[in-house]
Design a protein around this motif. Structure first.
Motif, PDB file in Angstrom:
ATOM      1  N   LEU A 111     -35.519 -26.081   7.879  1.00  0.00           N
ATOM      2  CA  LEU A 111     -35.737 -25.203   6.726  1.00  0.00           C
ATOM      3  C   LEU A 111     -35.749 -25.948   5.396  1.00  0.00           C
ATOM      4  CD1 LEU A 111     -33.562 -22.140   7.758  1.00  0.00           C
ATOM      5  CD2 LEU A 111     -36.049 -22.184   7.472  1.00  0.00           C
ATOM      6  N   VAL A 166     -39.120 -26.819   3.945  1.00  0.00           N
ATOM      7  CA  VAL A 166     -40.158 -25.789   3.900  1.00  0.00           C
ATOM      8  C   VAL A 166     -40.289 -25.216   2.486  1.00  0.00           C
ATOM      9  CG1 VAL A 166     -40.858 -23.548   4.827  1.00  0.00           C
ATOM     10  CG2 VAL A 166     -39.741 -25.216   6.309  1.00  0.00           C
ATOM     11  N   TRP A 184     -36.098 -16.320   0.809  1.00  0.00           N
ATOM     12  CA  TRP A 184     -37.353 -17.010   0.498  1.00  0.00           C
ATOM     13  C   TRP A 184     -37.818 -16.635  -0.903  1.00  0.00           C
ATOM     14  CZ3 TRP A 184     -39.138 -20.442   4.032  1.00  0.00           C
ATOM     15  CH2 TRP A 184     -38.536 -20.393   5.286  1.00  0.00           C
ATOM     16  N   TRP A 188     -43.941 -20.095   6.761  1.00  0.00           N
ATOM     17  CA  TRP A 188     -42.942 -20.754   7.610  1.00  0.00           C
ATOM     18  C   TRP A 188     -43.133 -20.373   9.072  1.00  0.00           C
ATOM     19  CZ3 TRP A 188     -39.186 -23.496   9.720  1.00  0.00           C
ATOM     20  CH2 TRP A 188     -38.205 -22.908  10.515  1.00  0.00           C
TER      21      TRP A 188
END
Length: 111
Positions: A29, A32, A58, A67
Motif C-alpha cells: 500500500l 500506491v 484513500w 489500486w
C-alpha cells in the motif's frame, strides 16, 4: 476521501492466526498513489465469531479503484488462499465503500 472496509467473521479461536497473517503480509500500500492510511480493527465477539474490519483511507474513490486493478493489489493478495494463511472464517469478506461527505480535524467545526 474514500474509505474502503472489509468485514471478516473469524471463528472463535482463530483470532491470533488471523492477526498474524495480516501482520506478516506485505500489503504494498505504501507505494500506491492516493493511499492515506490502513487499520485492522478487532470488533465485538459474538457467539460463533469475532468481527474484524480492514479499513483503508484513500484520497479518492478513483485512487482506490486504480489500486484494485494494479499489480500491487495482485501481489498483496496472491497468497490469500495459501495453506499458511488459512483462517477459519464464517463466509467471505464483506466489502463496504464510503465517500466522505464531511471531514473534520481537531479544532474545526462543521460548516
Amino acid at each position: 476521501m474514500f474509505i474502503a472496509t472489509n468485514r471478516f467473521k473469524v471463528k472463535l479461536g482463530s483470532e491470533a492466526e488471523f492477526e498474524r497473517v495480516w501482520r506478516e503480509r506485505d500489503s504494498y500500500l505504501a507505494s500506491v498513489p492516493g493511499f492515506a492510511a490502513f487499520d485492522l480493527c478487532r470488533g465485538p465477539q459474538k457467539e460463533e465469531y469475532t468481527l474484524y474490519i480492514s479499513h483503508t483511507v484513500w484520497t479518492s474513490k478513483a485512487d482506490f479503484e486504480a489500486w484494485t486493478k494494479s499489480e500491487a493489489f495482485r501481489l498483496a493478495h496472491r497468497d490469500a488462499g495459501a495453506a499458511s494463511n488459512r483462517v477459519n472464517y464464517i463466509g467471505g469478506p464483506e466489502f463496504e465503500g464510503f465517500e466522505s461527505v464531511l471531514s473534520l480535524t481537531p479544532g474545526e467545526k462543521a460548516a
